[in-house]
Design a protein around this motif. Structure first.
Motif: not given
Length: 490
Positions: A477-478, A480-481, A485
């Protein structure tokens, strides 16, 4: 990063290469993956040979744990140094030396006459694997064009997974066949001709690296990292069987202190312009940090799951080594299929594909946990195989792409060091996971008969594996963030 050149032009040739014809990328990858397969195969193959070693060599419990764990902690403790040596003296050269040494170590394992000799040979085998293993990812990262890397990483993931499963399956088949009456020795001797061929072919096929910079290896960092990891892994490997005496806790504490001092030395050496074995600036990259954590969590789950499921199959369900090995076949097949499809899934769905893959693996583990909890020793093999299909499908999507993302922004001149750090995290986590989750397994099983104690122990161990998968999903999930960005790394 490379500028899109082929493996033979992305990096300058080593002295003596002359103008020899460029090998094909497929040939380069085949040689590299042969090293990956054999290193993974030998990590797991001794699991099925433990009863034969006990009977044929007179190995006691401590010797058996050292035969299994000695390879693991030698491999883990030497990986970062092996990767740095590859950066300094050439990945091709270190891969060839490591492969030749692995063949010699395998021969010494196969002719060992005492448990002590076998333990020593396995330690040697682990150190030689630590020389060759980091060069695989380093060569892919530094020599393959960016467009070629996802496919190469997928092939690496497939090979690593198949090597792990083959250790269980082929190991059982080789023991059952009892070739030439060699018994357990054949699982080591089979490596010798393979290593000889690959060591002879590698100098002609693998791309060379540029001439050395004249920088010497950092002996303090190399010794400190290896010793700190050994101080952790030895008590983890032997603590359960010996009842966790005082020396195991002193060793763990010493590992923490020595590890902290070594990291301080590495940072100070880098700050004054030296060449540390582990350049801590690598960890400024958020994708590399997250990749290390996610890879460690994944291998804690995977190594301990394979180990404890083997115990359940052979002890709790009374399967033979061959039957237990065959039970892992669906996992290997579905892993291979999904790993090859992972590139397309990643291109289409991005990090969501990896998160979905981890979720599929979690569903497979949860289904197995619930079934074993309700049926105990009556758990059917067909049900286990279905669960393993789900586990394999999820693993194949996650692992190859996870490796690629972690190494995505690593500069070529640090590819060996970064690959060594990543593979060290993987192997250390696998060894630590087997020891720690294995300790949970045996603690829950207690003194009960395997058919009653092992199913309940498997439920506890699988619960820990599920927790590790949640960590993997959090790191994905990190990823993906930071991908969304468009984060740039140092």
């Amino acid at each position: 990063m490379t500028n899109g050149a082929s493996p033979t032009t992305a990096r300058s040739r080593e002295a003596g290469d002359g103008s020899r014809r460029a090998p094909s990328p497929a040939a380069v990858l085949a040689v590299l993956l042969a090293g990956t397969f054999i290193a993974q195969f030998d990590f797991f193959v001794v699991n099925v040979a433990a009863p034969s070693l006990e009977e044929g060599l007179g190995a006691g419990a401590t010797a058996l744990e050292l035969v299994v764990g000695g390879y693991a902690f030698a491999l883990a403790s030497g990986m970062i140094t092996g990767g740095r040596l590859g950066d300094l003296y050439g990945h091709r050269r270190l891969f060839t030396i490591g492969m030749a040494g692995f063949g010699l170590a395998s021969l010494l394992c196969g002719v060992a006459a005492t448990p002590g000799q076998l333990v020593a040979a396995r330690l040697f085998q682990g150190f030689t694997a630590a020389l060759l293993a980091p060069q695989v990812l380093a060569t892919i990262t530094a020599a393959f064009a960016p467009a070629e890397r996802p496919r190469a990483f997928a092939a690496y993931g497939v090979t690593a997974g198949i090597g792990s499963i083959a250790g269980q399956l082929l190991g059982g088949l080789l023991l059952d066949a009892d070739i030439a009456g060699l018994g357990w020795r054949v699982i080591f001797l089979v490596n010798v001709p393979v290593c000889a061929v690959v060591a002879l072919v590698a100098p002609r096929v693998l791309p060379g690296s540029g001439p050395g910079t004249g920088t010497r290896i950092d002996p303090v960092g190399a010794a400190g990292i290896s010793a700190a990891l050994a101080l952790f892994l030895v008590p983890l490997a032997l603590g359960h069987s010996s009842g966790w005496p005082v020396w195991t806790w002193l060793s763990l504490g010493g590992g923490v202190v020595l590890g902290a001092l070594t990291l301080w030395w590495e940072r100070a050496l880098g700050a004054r312009g030296g060449s540390p074995v582990l350049d801590l600036t690598l960890f400024r990259g958020s994708s590399f940090r997250a990749g290390i954590v996610a890879s460690a969590a994944f291998y804690i789950y995977f190594g301990s799951f394979i180990f404890t499921l083997t115990l359940l199959l052979q002890g709790g369900l009374s399967l033979s080594p061959v039957a237990a090995g065959l039970t892992f076949t669906p996992l290997g097949l579905t892993y291979m299929v999904s790993a090859m499809a992972g590139k397309r899934l990643m291109a289409r769905h991005g990090m969501n594909a990896l998160i979905g893959g981890a979720a599929v693996t979690a569903v497979g583990l949860l289904a197995l946990l619930l079934r074993v909890r309700s049926a105990g020793a009556e758990t059917g093999i067909a049900w286990i195989c279905v669960c393993l299909c789900l586990v394999g499908l999820g693993n194949g999507v996650v692992l190859p792409s996870l490796i690629g993302v972690a190494l995505l922004r690593v500069p070529p001149e640090k590819a060996g060091m970064a690959s060594g750090a990543l593979t060290t995290a993987q192997q250390f986590a696998s060894s630590a996971g087997i020891a720690a989750v294995g300790a949970v397994f045996f603690a829950v099983a207690g003194d009960r008969a395997p058919d009653t104690g092992y199913p309940e122990a498997m439920v506890a161990a699988t619960s820990v594996c599920l927790a590790m998968l949640l960590v993997v999903m959090g790191m994905l999930w990190f990823f993906r963030r930071i991908t969304a960005r468009g984060t740039t790394e140092a």
